[in-house]
Design an enzyme around this catalytic site. Structure first.
Site, mmCIF file in Angstrom:
data_model
loop_
_atom_site.group_PDB
_atom_site.id
_atom_site.type_symbol
_atom_site.label_atom_id
_atom_site.label_comp_id
_atom_site.label_asym_id
_atom_site.label_seq_id
_atom_site.Cartn_x
_atom_site.Cartn_y
_atom_site.Cartn_z
ATOM 1 N N ASP A 1 0.807 -1.264 0.124
ATOM 2 C CA ASP A 1 -0.167 -0.057 0.079
ATOM 3 C C ASP A 1 0.842 1.202 -0.121
ATOM 4 O OD1 ASP A 1 1.069 0.026 2.572
ATOM 5 O OD2 ASP A 1 -0.787 -0.115 3.645
ATOM 6 N N ASP B 1 23.893 35.818 -7.614
ATOM 7 C CA ASP B 1 23.100 36.533 -6.974
ATOM 8 C C ASP B 1 23.574 37.100 -5.583
ATOM 9 O OD1 ASP B 1 22.798 34.386 -5.470
ATOM 10 O OD2 ASP B 1 20.980 33.620 -6.109
ATOM 11 N N LYS C 1 20.093 39.073 -9.366
ATOM 12 C CA LYS C 1 19.126 38.096 -9.796
ATOM 13 C C LYS C 1 17.754 38.615 -9.369
ATOM 14 C CE LYS C 1 18.449 33.812 -7.833
ATOM 15 N NZ LYS C 1 18.649 32.528 -7.595
#
Ligand code: R5P
Length: 294
Positions: free
Chosen positions: A37, A169, A192
């Protein structure tokens, strides 16, 4: 002090083996499988009573690994381990570190709570610290943050002539500065703007003064690859050489690696995340840090 016993979650076997060998420690695999399951079965095949346990987990992709990891840690505690540490070279769930829209889960905190409840110590490498100043802000357990910058700097010094280290960045400034210092190279950082999961704009400074260098883009994480692809494309548009790319955590979702390969000379990464670009092993870093516990 009791000897450290390492367990490897699936996918972390070779890393656990290297680290255990470097420390003269025992190691074993956590046995896991899925019931029909979809639930997780977990078993620790080695006696842990009275021993300090370190579970090594690569955590990529994170979601399928989290339940069996937490079950393994809980089982070690139930069976009398003297301590249970998580060794996660890549620490996931660090980028959603604020509620940008009403109702959003701040998953950096939620995940930190989960790990703090299951383990009594965390060792990781270059976690993505942006709005959190340190892991101590969100983790309730002792954390040890290791820096890959010396390894990256040494790789550049050994493999790149006339390097210029470039961070895409403001967040990457912390890595770019340290890596460049170690490599004896200059560095600069772009700006950025993120417009979405797969859309970024990178503004590079004018590069006229840097015509003769080999650009080396460096970032902590490559996920969709858009940050590095945009940065590399910007360098090419200004007439610079195809950059090398150096990444700490090479997540490379989907076709990110292929898109990046099209605009770079080569891509290298540490092996915190298993990927074809891995060129810089982190086991020595982990061994050194874990000596105190072995
Ligand atoms: C950003 O904050 C990180 O330092 C990386 O620049 C970012 O996670 C990279 O993501 P992507 O590869 O999806 O542009």
């Amino acid at each position: 002090m009791t000897a450290l016993l390492f367990f490897a979650m699936p996918g972390a076997e070779s890393l656990a083996e290297q680290v255990a060998a470097g420390l003269g420690a025992d190691w074993a695999c956590v046995e896991t499988r899925r019931f029909p399951d979809g639930e997780s079965y977990v078993r620790l095949p080695v006696e842990v009573a009275g021993r300090r346990v370190a579970i090594v987990c690569r955590m990529t992709p994170p979601d399928p690994q989290i339940p069996p990891l937490v079950f393994a840690a809980g089982t070690a505690r139930e069976l009398g381990a003297a301590g249970v540490a998580l060794v996660a070279p890549y620490l996931p769930y660090m980028r959603q570190d604020a509620r940008f829209r009403p109702g959003e889960a701040v998953t950096s905190r939620q995940f930190a709570g989960l790990v703090s409840g299951a383990f009594d110590r965390l060792v990781t490498i270059d976690p993505h610290l942006h709005r959190h100043a340190s892991l101590g802000e969100i983790y309730d357990i002792p954390t040890r943050t290791l820096a890959s910058a010396p390894l990256l700097g040494d790789w550049i010094a050994a493999n790149v002539e006339r390097p210029l280290v470039i961070g895409p960045d403001a967040e990457s400034e912390q890595w770019a500065r340290e890596v460049a210092r170690r490599a004896g190279a200059p560095h600069l950082v772009a700006t950025k703007t993120r417009l979405g999961d797969r859309e970024v704009r990178i503004a590079l400074p004018a590069m006229d003064a840097w015509r003769d260098v080999q650009p080396v883009l460096i970032d902590d994480i490559a996920s969709s690859g858009h940050t590095l692809v945009e940065a590399a494309s910007g360098l090419l548009a200004q007439g610079l050489a195809r950059p090398d790319c150096l990444v700490v955590h090479a997540l490379f979702a989907g076709d990110a690696a292929e898109r990046l390969a099209a605009v770079t000379r080569r891509v290298a990464s540490t092996d915190t995340v298993a990927h074809a670009s891995n060129a810089i092993p982190v086991a020595p870093l982990l061994i050194e840090a874990l000596k105190a516990f072995a």
